[in-house]
Design a protein around this motif. Structure first.
Motif, PDB file in Angstrom:
ATOM      1  N   GLU B  82       0.820  -1.211   0.000  1.00 26.44           N
ATOM      2  CA  GLU B  82       0.000   0.000   0.000  1.00 26.44           C
ATOM      3  C   GLU B  82       0.852   1.258   0.000  1.00 26.44           C
ATOM      4  OE1 GLU B  82      -3.845   0.786   1.913  1.00 26.44           O
ATOM      5  OE2 GLU B  82      -3.387  -1.035   3.056  1.00 26.44           O
ATOM      6  N   THR B  83       2.034   1.133   0.581  1.00 32.65           N
ATOM      7  CA  THR B  83       2.878   2.319   0.720  1.00 32.65           C
ATOM      8  C   THR B  83       3.501   2.733  -0.598  1.00 32.65           C
ATOM      9  OG1 THR B  83       3.438   1.664   2.979  1.00 32.65           O
ATOM     10  CG2 THR B  83       4.871   3.295   1.918  1.00 32.65           C
ATOM     11  N   PHE B 117      -0.115   6.745   7.657  1.00 36.91           N
ATOM     12  CA  PHE B 117       0.593   6.130   8.782  1.00 36.91           C
ATOM     13  C   PHE B 117      -0.269   6.090  10.040  1.00 36.91           C
ATOM     14  CE2 PHE B 117       5.341   6.590   7.475  1.00 36.91           C
ATOM     15  CZ  PHE B 117       5.111   5.696   6.459  1.00 36.91           C
ATOM     16  N   LEU B 118      -1.077   7.141  10.243  1.00 36.44           N
ATOM     17  CA  LEU B 118      -1.947   7.124  11.413  1.00 36.44           C
ATOM     18  C   LEU B 118      -3.004   6.034  11.285  1.00 36.44           C
ATOM     19  CD1 LEU B 118      -2.454  10.901  12.282  1.00 36.44           C
ATOM     20  CD2 LEU B 118      -1.106   9.219  13.514  1.00 36.44           C
ATOM     21  N   GLU B 119      -3.503   5.865  10.075  1.00 38.61           N
ATOM     22  CA  GLU B 119      -4.479   4.793   9.840  1.00 38.61           C
ATOM     23  C   GLU B 119      -3.860   3.430  10.116  1.00 38.61           C
ATOM     24  OE1 GLU B 119      -6.035   5.065   5.848  1.00 38.61           O
ATOM     25  OE2 GLU B 119      -6.723   7.107   6.268  1.00 38.61           O
ATOM     26  N   ASN B 120      -2.582   3.318   9.812  1.00 34.22           N
ATOM     27  CA  ASN B 120      -1.886   2.036   9.978  1.00 34.22           C
ATOM     28  C   ASN B 120      -0.780   2.153  11.020  1.00 34.22           C
ATOM     29  OD1 ASN B 120      -2.958   0.411   7.457  1.00 34.22           O
ATOM     30  ND2 ASN B 120      -2.534   2.507   6.800  1.00 34.22           N
ATOM     31  N   LYS B 121      -1.114   2.858  12.074  1.00 32.38           N
ATOM     32  CA  LYS B 121      -0.117   3.178  13.086  1.00 32.38           C
ATOM     33  C   LYS B 121       0.594   1.933  13.593  1.00 32.38           C
ATOM     34  CE  LYS B 121      -0.491   6.814  16.427  1.00 32.38           C
ATOM     35  NZ  LYS B 121      -1.259   7.359  17.561  1.00 32.38           N
ATOM     36  N   ALA B 122      -0.192   0.914  13.939  1.00 30.17           N
ATOM     37  CA  ALA B 122       0.395  -0.288  14.538  1.00 30.17           C
ATOM     38  C   ALA B 122       1.386  -0.943  13.579  1.00 30.17           C
ATOM     39  CB  ALA B 122      -0.696  -1.272  14.935  1.00 30.17           C
ATOM     40  N   GLY B 184      12.555  12.293  10.386  1.00 26.39           N
ATOM     41  CA  GLY B 184      12.590  12.572  11.814  1.00 26.39           C
ATOM     42  C   GLY B 184      11.212  12.919  12.332  1.00 26.39           C
ATOM     43  N   PHE B 185      10.505  13.687  11.567  1.00 26.90           N
ATOM     44  CA  PHE B 185       9.148  14.076  11.937  1.00 26.90           C
ATOM     45  C   PHE B 185       8.254  12.855  12.093  1.00 26.90           C
ATOM     46  CE2 PHE B 185       4.927  15.803  11.259  1.00 26.90           C
ATOM     47  CZ  PHE B 185       4.982  17.006  11.947  1.00 26.90           C
ATOM     48  N   LEU B 186       8.262  12.012  11.071  1.00 30.28           N
ATOM     49  CA  LEU B 186       7.406  10.821  11.087  1.00 30.28           C
ATOM     50  C   LEU B 186       7.798   9.872  12.217  1.00 30.28           C
ATOM     51  CD1 LEU B 186       7.056  10.047   7.273  1.00 30.28           C
ATOM     52  CD2 LEU B 186       5.268  10.819   8.822  1.00 30.28           C
ATOM     53  N   VAL B 187       9.094   9.553  12.287  1.00 29.55           N
ATOM     54  CA  VAL B 187       9.539   8.572  13.277  1.00 29.55           C
ATOM     55  C   VAL B 187       9.305   9.072  14.698  1.00 29.55           C
ATOM     56  CG1 VAL B 187      11.547   7.393  14.244  1.00 29.55           C
ATOM     57  CG2 VAL B 187      11.209   7.443  11.781  1.00 29.55           C
ATOM     58  N   VAL B 198      -0.957  13.994  15.065  1.00 25.91           N
ATOM     59  CA  VAL B 198      -0.381  15.103  14.328  1.00 25.91           C
ATOM     60  C   VAL B 198      -1.497  15.939  13.702  1.00 25.91           C
ATOM     61  CG1 VAL B 198       1.273  15.749  12.570  1.00 25.91           C
ATOM     62  CG2 VAL B 198       1.565  13.611  13.806  1.00 25.91           C
ATOM     63  N   THR B 199      -1.509  17.212  14.015  1.00 22.06           N
ATOM     64  CA  THR B 199      -2.544  18.085  13.461  1.00 22.06           C
ATOM     65  C   THR B 199      -2.059  18.708  12.157  1.00 22.06           C
ATOM     66  OG1 THR B 199      -1.695  20.028  14.612  1.00 22.06           O
ATOM     67  CG2 THR B 199      -3.294  18.673  15.786  1.00 22.06           C
ATOM     68  N   ASP B 200      -3.024  19.151  11.366  1.00 26.11           N
ATOM     69  CA  ASP B 200      -2.692  19.842  10.120  1.00 26.11           C
ATOM     70  C   ASP B 200      -1.877  21.103  10.394  1.00 26.11           C
ATOM     71  OD1 ASP B 200      -3.873  17.965   8.579  1.00 26.11           O
ATOM     72  OD2 ASP B 200      -5.331  19.306   7.631  1.00 26.11           O
ATOM     73  N   GLU B 201      -2.222  21.771  11.486  1.00 28.37           N
ATOM     74  CA  GLU B 201      -1.490  22.993  11.822  1.00 28.37           C
ATOM     75  C   GLU B 201      -0.007  22.691  12.047  1.00 28.37           C
ATOM     76  OE1 GLU B 201      -4.431  22.294  13.374  1.00 28.37           O
ATOM     77  OE2 GLU B 201      -5.541  23.730  12.131  1.00 28.37           O
ATOM     78  N   GLU B 202       0.239  21.590  12.716  1.00 26.34           N
ATOM     79  CA  GLU B 202       1.626  21.251  13.006  1.00 26.34           C
ATOM     80  C   GLU B 202       2.385  20.947  11.722  1.00 26.34           C
ATOM     81  OE1 GLU B 202       4.268  18.499  16.040  1.00 26.34           O
ATOM     82  OE2 GLU B 202       2.246  17.885  15.525  1.00 26.34           O
ATOM     83  N   ILE B 203       1.710  20.292  10.811  1.00 30.29           N
ATOM     84  CA  ILE B 203       2.350  19.995   9.528  1.00 30.29           C
ATOM     85  C   ILE B 203       2.660  21.289   8.778  1.00 30.29           C
ATOM     86  CG2 ILE B 203       2.036  18.884   7.279  1.00 30.29           C
ATOM     87  CD1 ILE B 203       0.295  16.804   8.730  1.00 30.29           C
ATOM     88  N   ASP B 204       1.677  22.176   8.734  1.00 22.60           N
ATOM     89  CA  ASP B 204       1.900  23.475   8.088  1.00 22.60           C
ATOM     90  C   ASP B 204       3.115  24.165   8.697  1.00 22.60           C
ATOM     91  OD1 ASP B 204      -0.279  23.000   6.574  1.00 22.60           O
ATOM     92  OD2 ASP B 204      -1.612  24.413   7.597  1.00 22.60           O
TER      93      ASP B 204
END
Lengths: 222, 222
Positions: B82-83, B117-122, B184-187, B198-204
């Motif tokens: 899927e990735t 990734f959040l959908e497939n966090k585990a 780094g952000f993702l991990v 993770v919020t959209d604001e944080e990504i922005d």
DNA sequence: TCGTATTGTGAGTGAATACTCACTTATTTT
DNA sequence: AAAATAAGTGAGTATTCACTCACAATACGA
């Protein structure tokens, strides 16, 4: 069995107090443990293998360390004892005050930490791996890290914010993003790319990009 | 025993071809495995525990998956299936061409990937953990990642470089640093801070900082 | 030199583990 | 419905594991 019961910091303090005398065999055991843990991970390493590599009887490990978990702690704790003093407030402040800009501070700090991590690459890898793997260790350590490390970065950032070095956004965001980048930088290069050697040029590069961003500066649009 | 023999991609291709029919029990087994692997790590999880949580006999696991290693692959591979399509060249190009700037591209891409990734966090956590722990998997996967992901980021970066969006430094550096930050952000957010959303604001925020840096600009931009 | 404490040993132990197999149950094919 | 194939079972197995313990070697102060 789980390393979970004993609070990490209690252990750190306890161990710091009774500064053990290492025998020759103990030294061999710890060296072997570091090497194999770094290579295969704690869970995949058997005490019998450590004993074999160290050239001692398996019983000797348990004579000195009692449990396998305790051996891991004995490997990890000295690393932290060396890590945290460098992150002490005074050291931060000293670096910060010996330096003209936040850019220089970041460079100095990163170079210092990367050198230390490269010197202790194997242990660093053990720590990061266990930090990711071991939920209990993580629960123990992350709050401690954020209390100490994060707050100090924050203080330094505040210092440079007052001097008007940053764009006008909340200090929290700056700290968060800088830590994300620095953490990502360290972890990616020390753990994911194990045979990678970080050059001074690359550090300069990275820091410059954190400070300046990658966008062109001369147009006033957003 | 070590997941080492079988090249990951061979397995991916092989598995992709014979699109298995899942029985109800198989589904339960995989779900249980994901959950427990994510929680305690592969090495610390026993097949008997998986069986118990899945509500099946231990033998059923081995009927379908043969070995514990193979079960891990059966958990990880669909995640990659899927990735990677999302990281396919066309998708990259499409996002890039539907967007005004590299900043927007990065935002769109990060939001997309973080949502996934959040959908497939585990599973994501299982993959990252194993990637760090398992040297063989790493050796298999990292070259693949750099061939695919890195080269595509590079292509997109080149596109925006041509449009003069970046400061004048080699594309390699830009790509490297962007990947360091994004990785780094993702991990950090998905693995080190497990309950973090993770919020959209944080990504922005993060993207803006990558683009603009944290240093003050002379010309009063932003 | 003796007595005591520390350090080192390795065969032994019970628990846990990944995996097998003879068998039953369910599903599909003929 | 009978036969054939596949799915599911759980007691059993060989091995590995962390850890123990009775004992041996060494160190060391008196």
């Amino acid at each position: 069995m789980k390393l979970s019961e004993s609070k990490l910091l209690d252990a750190l303090i306890a161990q710091a107090k009774l500064s053990k005398k290492h025998t020759e065999k103990q030294q061999k055991i710890v060296e072997a443990a570091i090497q194999i843990f770094a290579e295969k991970g704690y869970a995949n390493t058997s005490t019998s293998e450590i004993a074999k590599v160290a050239g001692v009887a398996e019983g000797t490990i348990f004579r000195h360390y009692g449990t396998k978990d305790n051996l891991l702690l004995s490997v990890i704790l000295p690393f932290f004892k060396e890590t945290f003093p460098v992150m002490a407030e005074e050291v931060f402040i000293e670096i910060a005050s010996n330096v003209e800009s936040f850019e220089e501070f970041l460079k100095a700090f990163l170079k210092n930490r990367i050198a230390f991590f490269l010197e202790n690459k194997a242990i660093a890898r053990v720590v990061v791996k266990e930090l990711i793997y071991n939920e209990e260790l993580k629960k123990d350590l992350l709050p401690f890290l954020s209390e100490n490390f994060l707050s100090r970065v924050h203080k330094v950032a505040d210092y440079f914010i007052e001097r008007g070095e940053f764009i006008d956004i909340p200090a929290e965001r700056i700290v968060k993003m800088v830590i994300t980048f620095v953490g990502g930088f360290l972890v990616s290069r020390l753990v994911f790319l194990p045979d990678y050697t970080v050059t001074d040029e690359e550090i300069d590069d990275a820091v410059r990009l954190v400070i300046s961003g990658i966008g062109k500066k001369d147009d006033g649009t957003e």
